[in-house]
Design a protein around this motif. Structure first.
Motif, PDB file in Angstrom:
ATOM      1  N   GLU C  29       0.820  -1.204   0.000  1.00  0.00           N
ATOM      2  CA  GLU C  29       0.000   0.000   0.000  1.00  0.00           C
ATOM      3  C   GLU C  29       0.861   1.264   0.000  1.00  0.00           C
ATOM      4  O   GLU C  29       0.492   2.277  -0.593  1.00  0.00           O
ATOM      5  CB  GLU C  29      -0.972   0.002   1.190  1.00  0.00           C
ATOM      6  CG  GLU C  29      -2.113  -1.009   1.059  1.00  0.00           C
ATOM      7  CD  GLU C  29      -3.107  -0.698  -0.079  1.00  0.00           C
ATOM      8  OE1 GLU C  29      -2.661  -0.514  -1.229  1.00  0.00           O
ATOM      9  OE2 GLU C  29      -4.314  -0.642   0.180  1.00  0.00           O
ATOM     10  N   ALA C  31       3.658   1.387  -1.564  1.00  0.00           N
ATOM     11  CA  ALA C  31       4.087   1.473  -2.967  1.00  0.00           C
ATOM     12  C   ALA C  31       3.022   2.214  -3.782  1.00  0.00           C
ATOM     13  O   ALA C  31       3.348   2.981  -4.692  1.00  0.00           O
ATOM     14  CB  ALA C  31       4.330   0.077  -3.544  1.00  0.00           C
ATOM     15  N   VAL C  32       1.756   1.993  -3.421  1.00  0.00           N
ATOM     16  CA  VAL C  32       0.669   2.702  -4.110  1.00  0.00           C
ATOM     17  C   VAL C  32       0.803   4.218  -3.928  1.00  0.00           C
ATOM     18  O   VAL C  32       0.536   4.985  -4.850  1.00  0.00           O
ATOM     19  CB  VAL C  32      -0.705   2.194  -3.583  1.00  0.00           C
ATOM     20  CG1 VAL C  32      -1.829   3.130  -3.983  1.00  0.00           C
ATOM     21  CG2 VAL C  32      -0.964   0.777  -4.103  1.00  0.00           C
ATOM     22  N   SER C  34       3.349   5.847  -3.967  1.00  0.00           N
ATOM     23  CA  SER C  34       4.413   6.425  -4.802  1.00  0.00           C
ATOM     24  C   SER C  34       4.117   6.211  -6.280  1.00  0.00           C
ATOM     25  O   SER C  34       4.831   6.718  -7.137  1.00  0.00           O
ATOM     26  CB  SER C  34       5.766   5.790  -4.446  1.00  0.00           C
ATOM     27  OG  SER C  34       5.876   4.509  -5.023  1.00  0.00           O
ATOM     28  N   ALA C  35       3.056   5.414  -6.589  1.00  0.00           N
ATOM     29  CA  ALA C  35       2.821   5.041  -7.984  1.00  0.00           C
ATOM     30  C   ALA C  35       1.494   5.518  -8.538  1.00  0.00           C
ATOM     31  O   ALA C  35       1.350   5.683  -9.747  1.00  0.00           O
ATOM     32  CB  ALA C  35       2.902   3.516  -8.123  1.00  0.00           C
ATOM     33  N   VAL C  36       0.520   5.714  -7.677  1.00  0.00           N
ATOM     34  CA  VAL C  36      -0.834   6.023  -8.148  1.00  0.00           C
ATOM     35  C   VAL C  36      -1.137   7.496  -7.865  1.00  0.00           C
ATOM     36  O   VAL C  36      -1.028   7.943  -6.722  1.00  0.00           O
ATOM     37  CB  VAL C  36      -1.866   5.100  -7.461  1.00  0.00           C
ATOM     38  CG1 VAL C  36      -3.279   5.522  -7.790  1.00  0.00           C
ATOM     39  CG2 VAL C  36      -1.608   3.646  -7.861  1.00  0.00           C
ATOM     40  N   THR C  37      -1.473   8.234  -8.914  1.00  0.00           N
ATOM     41  CA  THR C  37      -1.622   9.690  -8.806  1.00  0.00           C
ATOM     42  C   THR C  37      -2.563  10.099  -7.673  1.00  0.00           C
ATOM     43  O   THR C  37      -2.238  10.981  -6.879  1.00  0.00           O
ATOM     44  CB  THR C  37      -2.141  10.256 -10.141  1.00  0.00           C
ATOM     45  OG1 THR C  37      -1.317   9.715 -11.178  1.00  0.00           O
ATOM     46  CG2 THR C  37      -2.063  11.770 -10.160  1.00  0.00           C
ATOM     47  N   GLU C  38      -3.708   9.422  -7.582  1.00  0.00           N
ATOM     48  CA  GLU C  38      -4.702   9.807  -6.571  1.00  0.00           C
ATOM     49  C   GLU C  38      -4.120   9.803  -5.163  1.00  0.00           C
ATOM     50  O   GLU C  38      -4.523  10.596  -4.310  1.00  0.00           O
ATOM     51  CB  GLU C  38      -5.904   8.847  -6.648  1.00  0.00           C
ATOM     52  CG  GLU C  38      -7.048   9.250  -5.738  1.00  0.00           C
ATOM     53  CD  GLU C  38      -8.177   8.204  -5.698  1.00  0.00           C
ATOM     54  OE1 GLU C  38      -8.117   7.237  -6.482  1.00  0.00           O
ATOM     55  OE2 GLU C  38      -9.096   8.385  -4.886  1.00  0.00           O
ATOM     56  N   PHE C  39      -3.184   8.880  -4.900  1.00  0.00           N
ATOM     57  CA  PHE C  39      -2.664   8.723  -3.540  1.00  0.00           C
ATOM     58  C   PHE C  39      -1.192   9.118  -3.425  1.00  0.00           C
ATOM     59  O   PHE C  39      -0.532   8.796  -2.445  1.00  0.00           O
ATOM     60  CB  PHE C  39      -2.835   7.269  -3.091  1.00  0.00           C
ATOM     61  CG  PHE C  39      -4.240   6.758  -3.181  1.00  0.00           C
ATOM     62  CD1 PHE C  39      -5.261   7.395  -2.483  1.00  0.00           C
ATOM     63  CD2 PHE C  39      -4.552   5.646  -3.964  1.00  0.00           C
ATOM     64  CE1 PHE C  39      -6.567   6.931  -2.551  1.00  0.00           C
ATOM     65  CE2 PHE C  39      -5.857   5.181  -4.040  1.00  0.00           C
ATOM     66  CZ  PHE C  39      -6.873   5.822  -3.347  1.00  0.00           C
ATOM     67  N   ASP C  40      -0.656   9.774  -4.426  1.00  0.00           N
ATOM     68  CA  ASP C  40       0.780  10.071  -4.447  1.00  0.00           C
ATOM     69  C   ASP C  40       1.165  11.007  -3.297  1.00  0.00           C
ATOM     70  O   ASP C  40       0.503  12.019  -3.073  1.00  0.00           O
ATOM     71  CB  ASP C  40       1.161  10.702  -5.791  1.00  0.00           C
ATOM     72  CG  ASP C  40       2.641  10.519  -6.084  1.00  0.00           C
ATOM     73  OD1 ASP C  40       3.464  10.731  -5.172  1.00  0.00           O
ATOM     74  OD2 ASP C  40       2.973  10.172  -7.238  1.00  0.00           O
ATOM     75  N   PRO C 125      -4.756   3.662   1.551  1.00  0.00           N
ATOM     76  CA  PRO C 125      -3.855   4.766   1.202  1.00  0.00           C
ATOM     77  C   PRO C 125      -4.303   6.108   1.778  1.00  0.00           C
ATOM     78  O   PRO C 125      -3.463   6.916   2.186  1.00  0.00           O
ATOM     79  CB  PRO C 125      -3.904   4.786  -0.331  1.00  0.00           C
ATOM     80  CG  PRO C 125      -4.307   3.419  -0.734  1.00  0.00           C
ATOM     81  CD  PRO C 125      -5.177   2.882   0.357  1.00  0.00           C
TER      82      PRO C 125
END
Lengths: 176, 360, 300
Positions: C29, C31-32, C34-40, C125
């Protein structure tokens, strides 16, 4: 019975030089599991070879202390093999003290880690293992943690749970 | 040629979990490898003997978050086998739905991590965004994005309302095009081909010798899938193919995973279409007699096996399991031999290594 | 020297993750984020670093295994002195389901000081971002030489929740019959019962709970239920007060006056759907008086 059960019976009988009883169970979906208790520890190696001849794959090794292990002075190791979807379990009965089994690594390469794990968690010697180092256990931990039957608070830190709850309940009293 | 030994840890290998390798190099090529596991050893096989069968449902789901549903569902199947319980048909389908949802998310995470390992950051982010469709679906249906809490002894403890089923069907529709695109990209994109084709090869004979399972085996032409070989749950009533490849390289492993994810979409759609009405659980608090049983399933990384031994109490005498990752580490020795150091992170991630599962 | 200080003041805050032997749920989670715009984490002005030396905020996952301990402490010592430490998930705080294992050496507070806890198993996240936000507040306050605010009003539900997440457990003592099935099935040992003078008290510790909801599934009367409240981040100093509790009061048996736990109406309804007045009478009787009423003699 099916070809498989006939072949397994013949191969094991050939390996042991005597009839070996295999109990087969078929589940609701038709999947077969065979259960076989080997007459002695020496029977393991030839039996494993026989399974390899049938293109069996070593799937798992389960060492355990059975019910009333202390009383009977016995322990068991179950070797589970895959035979194209069916599972055959060969169980060897060993003495509780000074238990020794031959390494199956010459027959099944993937037995390496299974046996390393067995050696560090239980008090069993695997004879002829090419690399008997510890696998998972930290060097500071005592040998064979699975031999100690529950509970053994001096060895595990079972006190942690209690210490934490003392703080939770103390915090509660301050609150009130 | 100079021989040198280097130690690699999680940070050098772009792993999410701690794992160490001692690598013997000849020049800049890998000559030999020693895998040093144990960092995530939590003594779980010991803990399960000190917890009752109910507590173990939740404990086992925390063995590993990426294949979290496979553990409680296979464990419950072992308990049910000992107790002679036939779970309701609806529960069989709902277990398959949960397992397939997890499979898609797990396979995508593996492909994403590999893209990251070779510096393809936009692709990494793209796959993670696609995976979010699955993450949202998991949270919508199960209330958590990783641990589904779907299983109980005797069946499941979640239901699909018509709204939830419609939502899931929509999510599956949304997955199809990206999965097809990713398959083409991993198969044909020249930049990915250059890094992944003929890299980390595991020949079929070596795969048999190492006894690998799952996508790693199927990428070498070993056509073995527990859902076909030892059917369980609803899989005997579902139609699906077992994708395989023959090259045995990094590319082949990823193509197997992406094709499997696409099959999972179809499996979930079939489950939704065929979902029978009826109870979710056979018996809430069944009697568990003394006995022993084996239960197997096809987890995202391959064959998962559980052995359960009971004595009539609700604490197991022994509960042992072997995860699919367990054999894959050994196969790395074959895959890495002769490879340049720079390929190590990619090849290690190409086996979809699960350290929490391995170390237990 | 001057330039450096100014640079860190405007540059991103650097996050460094240490896995101490987790199931990888919290790590995946993170990693999410750092990778998914919504949760960056970028939206908070943060970015991840691979070097402990650069860590402004250290994120710790897992229950701390004995095997990982030395490396964890080595990495932690490399991080700058003014770092803020965040425990992600319940494992670092209590061990979660792994508590009391021979191979686990937690809780983490025995080895290093923690500033913020983010309960969850794993936290979603949104919860991770909220917790990292709390760490940023502490960092800011420390730089300004202030005491950071302790209890910001953050217990608001996320606006975009279409489906409820499995959050904090809630306990309704009025429905509880003291059967203790919840404690029996709890893998994490998060539930305690204590008999007091006036009744039986249940305490559920949110920093041990793994949010699986199995207690609620097996609760026959619905006394325990899962809420959608996932926003549980708090200062580490408040770790032990994150609890749910309630007391089931004793009442005198209407037959002999002995203090008993009366049967909750929820249980009667579960058992009989529409209990008749005769059955209703049973609920305030002790077992001996119930037997007297139904079979005429108390069983010995």
């Amino acid at each position: 019975m099916t070809d498989l059960t006939t072949n397994v019976a013949a191969a094991l009988a050939m390996a042991a030089g005597e009839e070996i009883n295999v109990l087969w169970r078929r589940d609701r979906k038709g999947v077969l599991t065979g259960w076989c208790r080997l007459p002695c520890g020496e029977a393991l190696l030839p039996a494993a070879r026989a399974v390899a001849e049938l293109e069996g794959r070593l799937a798992m090794v389960t060492p355990y202390l059975p019910e009333r292990a202390k009383e009977k002075g016995e322990r068991e190791i179950a070797y589970h093999f895959d035979l194209d979807g069916a599972t055959l379990t060969l169980t060897v009965v060993l003495p509780l003290e000074w238990a020794r089994v031959p390494s199956l690594t010459p027959i099944f390469r993937n037995c390496d880690w299974q046996e390393r794990e067995l050696m560090e968690l239980y008090d069993v010697q695997v004879v002829g293992h090419p690399d008997p180092r510890r696998l998972f256990l930290d060097h500071t931990l005592p040998h064979a943690p699975f031999e100690r039957l529950v509970p053994y608070s001096t060895f595990t830190n079972a006190a942690t749970g209690k210490a934490l709850w003392d703080k939770v309940l103390a915090g509660e009293r301050e609150d009130a | 040629m100079t021989t040198k030994i280097i130690e690699l840890g999680a940070h050098q290998l772009a792993l999410e979990e701690p794992m160490y390798f001692r690598v013997k190099l000849e020049g800049d090529r890998v000559a030999d490898l020693d895998v040093l596991p144990g960092q995530v050893h939590r003594g779980m096989e010991h803990l399960v003997m000190r917890r009752n069968l109910y507590q173990n449902i939740t404990l086992l789901e925390r063995l590993c978050s990426l294949c979290s549903n496979s553990h409680p569902s296979t464990f419950c199947a072992a308990v049910e086998e000992v107790a002679g319980i036939a779970i309701p048909e609806r529960a069989e389908y709902l277990r398959a739905v949960a397992d397939e949802i997890k499979r898609i998310a797990s396979h995508l995470f593996c492909c994403a991590v590999q893209a990251n390992a070779i510096g393809e950051t936009p692709l990494f982010r793209r796959i993670m965004e696609v995976r979010e469709i699955m993450q949202r679906a998991k949270e919508a249906i199960y209330g958590n994005r990783m641990d589904l809490a779907a299983n109980v002894i005797g069946g499941v403890r979640y239901d699909l309302t018509p709204e939830a089923a419609a939502y899931l069907a929509g999510a599956m529709e949304e997955m199809k095009r990206p999965l097809d695109e990713l398959y083409l990209q991993f198969g044909n994109n020249p930049a990915l081909m250059a890094r992944m084709a003929w890299v980390g090869v595991l020949p079929r004979e070596a795969a048999v010798e190492c006894a690998v399972v799952g996508p790693v085996a199927r990428a070498c032409g070993i056509d073995y899938d527990v859902r076909k070989k030892s059917p369980y749950g609803a899989y005997d009533r579902l139609k699906f193919e077992v994708p395989s490849q023959t090259a045995g390289d990094v590319r082949a492993r990823n193509l197997v995973r992406l094709a499997e994810a696409r099959q999972s979409v179809s499996l979930i759609e079939q489950c939704l279409a065929q979902l029978p009405a009826g109870p979710l659980c056979a018996d809430n608090l069944p009697e568990i007699p003394a006995g022993e049983a084996i239960a197997k399933s096809e987890a995202p990384r391959g064959e998962l096996m559980y052995y359960l031994r009971t004595d009539g109490s609700d604490f197991p005498v022994r509960l042992k399991w072997r995860v699919p990752s367990y054999m894959n580490w050994d196969a790395l020795k074959v895959m890495l031999k002769g490879e340049p150091v720079g390929n190590i992170p990619l090849i290690v991630n190409s086996i979809d290594p699960c350290i929490a599962c391995t170390d237990r | 020297m001057h330039i450096e200080v100014e640079e860190t003041a405007v540059g991103p805050v650097r996050l460094f993750r240490i896995n101490t032997g987790s199931c990888n749920g919290c790590d995946v989670e993170l990693a999410v984020t750092s990778a998914v715009t919504e949760f960056d984490v970028e939206q908070l002005g943060c970015r991840y670093t691979e070097s402990a030396h650069e860590a402004d905020i250290v994120l710790i996952t897992g229950p701390l295994t004995i095997r990982a301990r030395d490396e964890v402490l080595r990495l932690y010592a490399q991080a700058p002195r003014d770092k803020v430490t965040v425990a992600v998930g319940v494992c670092p705080v209590s061990g979660g389901v792994f508590r009391d294992s021979y191979a686990v050496d937690g809780p983490i507070e025995r080895h290093l000081p923690v500033d913020v806890n983010i309960p969850g198993c794993p936290p979603r996240p949104q919860a991770l971002l909220a917790g990292i936000g709390a760490a940023l507040e502490i960092r800011r306050a420390r730089r300004d030489g202030e005491e950071p605010a302790r209890n910001p009003d953050h217990r608001k539900h996320h606006g975009t929740d279409n489906f409820p997440a499995r959050g904090r457990m809630s306990y309704d003592a009025k429905a509880c019959v003291d059967c203790r099935m919840c404690r029996h099935v709890c893998a994490a040992g998060a539930i305690r019962f204590e008999a007091g003078d006036g009744g039986v008290r249940l305490t559920l510790w949110h920093n041990s709970c793994v949010f699986c909801g199995l207690c609620s599934h097996y609760c026959p009367t619905g006394a325990l239920s899962v809420t959608g409240d996932w926003r549980l981040d708090h200062r580490a100093a408040d770790a032990f007060t994150q609890i749910e509790r309630g007391e089931v009061p004793y009442a005198p048996c209407t037959g002999c006056g002995e203090a008993i736990i009366p049967t909750a109406p929820q249980l009667l309804h579960a058992a009989f759907r529409r209990p008749n007045p005769e059955i209703e009478k049973l609920k305030n009787l002790c077992p001996a008086c119930r037997q007297l009423m139904s079979i005429g003699v108390p069983r010995r």
